[in-house]
Design a protein around this motif. Sequence first.
Motif, mmCIF file in Angstrom:
data_model
loop_
_atom_site.group_PDB
_atom_site.id
_atom_site.type_symbol
_atom_site.label_atom_id
_atom_site.label_comp_id
_atom_site.label_asym_id
_atom_site.label_seq_id
_atom_site.Cartn_x
_atom_site.Cartn_y
_atom_site.Cartn_z
ATOM 1 N N GLU A 180 6.250 -3.973 7.342
ATOM 2 C CA GLU A 180 6.878 -2.658 7.913
ATOM 3 C C GLU A 180 6.217 -1.497 7.007
ATOM 4 O OE1 GLU A 180 8.080 -0.592 10.716
ATOM 5 O OE2 GLU A 180 8.714 -2.480 10.734
ATOM 6 N N THR A 181 5.787 -0.334 7.560
ATOM 7 C CA THR A 181 5.830 1.165 6.881
ATOM 8 C C THR A 181 6.841 1.832 6.694
ATOM 9 O OG1 THR A 181 3.172 0.745 7.481
ATOM 10 C CG2 THR A 181 3.941 3.078 6.874
ATOM 11 N N LEU A 182 7.388 2.212 5.569
ATOM 12 C CA LEU A 182 8.323 3.039 5.428
ATOM 13 C C LEU A 182 8.231 4.255 4.724
ATOM 14 C CD1 LEU A 182 10.619 -0.095 4.235
ATOM 15 C CD2 LEU A 182 10.800 0.949 6.551
ATOM 16 N N PRO A 183 9.192 5.329 5.035
ATOM 17 C CA PRO A 183 8.843 6.641 4.057
ATOM 18 C C PRO A 183 9.272 6.302 2.694
ATOM 19 C CG PRO A 183 10.736 6.710 5.707
ATOM 20 C CD PRO A 183 9.936 5.530 6.030
ATOM 21 N N GLU B 63 0.743 -1.099 -0.241
ATOM 22 C CA GLU B 63 0.047 0.079 -0.088
ATOM 23 C C GLU B 63 0.770 1.342 -0.075
ATOM 24 O OE1 GLU B 63 -3.547 1.878 2.988
ATOM 25 O OE2 GLU B 63 -2.507 0.202 3.507
ATOM 26 N N VAL B 64 0.398 2.386 -0.672
ATOM 27 C CA VAL B 64 0.979 3.549 -0.676
ATOM 28 C C VAL B 64 0.267 4.492 -0.205
ATOM 29 C CG1 VAL B 64 2.257 5.228 -2.132
ATOM 30 C CG2 VAL B 64 2.450 2.671 -2.639
ATOM 31 N N LYS B 65 0.454 5.241 0.841
ATOM 32 C CA LYS B 65 -0.488 6.349 1.467
ATOM 33 C C LYS B 65 0.226 7.546 2.148
ATOM 34 C CE LYS B 65 -4.368 6.593 4.405
ATOM 35 N NZ LYS B 65 -5.364 5.933 5.120
ATOM 36 N N VAL C 113 3.543 0.773 2.888
ATOM 37 C CA VAL C 113 3.637 -0.715 3.370
ATOM 38 C C VAL C 113 4.210 -1.579 2.722
ATOM 39 C CG1 VAL C 113 2.266 -2.243 4.575
ATOM 40 C CG2 VAL C 113 1.510 0.291 4.461
ATOM 41 N N CYS C 114 5.172 -2.361 3.180
ATOM 42 C CA CYS C 114 6.097 -3.275 2.351
ATOM 43 C C CYS C 114 6.057 -4.783 3.202
ATOM 44 C CB CYS C 114 7.343 -3.015 2.429
ATOM 45 S SG CYS C 114 7.697 -1.590 1.221
ATOM 46 N N VAL C 115 6.024 -5.720 2.486
ATOM 47 C CA VAL C 115 6.195 -7.055 3.257
ATOM 48 C C VAL C 115 7.194 -7.651 2.359
ATOM 49 C CG1 VAL C 115 3.697 -7.432 3.722
ATOM 50 C CG2 VAL C 115 4.769 -8.265 1.483
ATOM 51 N N TRP C 116 8.026 -8.513 3.294
ATOM 52 C CA TRP C 116 9.186 -9.318 2.718
ATOM 53 C C TRP C 116 9.144 -10.802 3.539
ATOM 54 C CZ3 TRP C 116 9.585 -5.239 5.777
ATOM 55 C CH2 TRP C 116 10.454 -5.236 6.772
#
Length: 83
Positions: free
Chosen positions: A42-45, A22-24, A29-32
């Motif tokens: 994790e949510t990353l800038p 998701e991008v907001k 929001v990324c998964v791995w």
Amino acid sequence: MDLKPGDVVTLKSGGHPLSVVEVKDGNVVCVWMGNEGDLFRETLPLAVLELAEADTSDDEEEDEDEDEDDEEEDEDDRRNKVA
């Protein structure tokens, strides 16, 4: 950078490939998968991410193998026609 769910990114500092979920509001929001098979989220800038380069080395090897197989089949066909 315009990211969408399904894109593969990496941290600019390196590390595992991350899948965008998701991008907001400038955050992604990324998964791995970790080394032990654990799933992380994790949510990353946006500023710390870059698009991952596609790894086509496996595809190129498969293409070469297919080309070799085709050449062998063509050679077999030529031998069968002569015989």
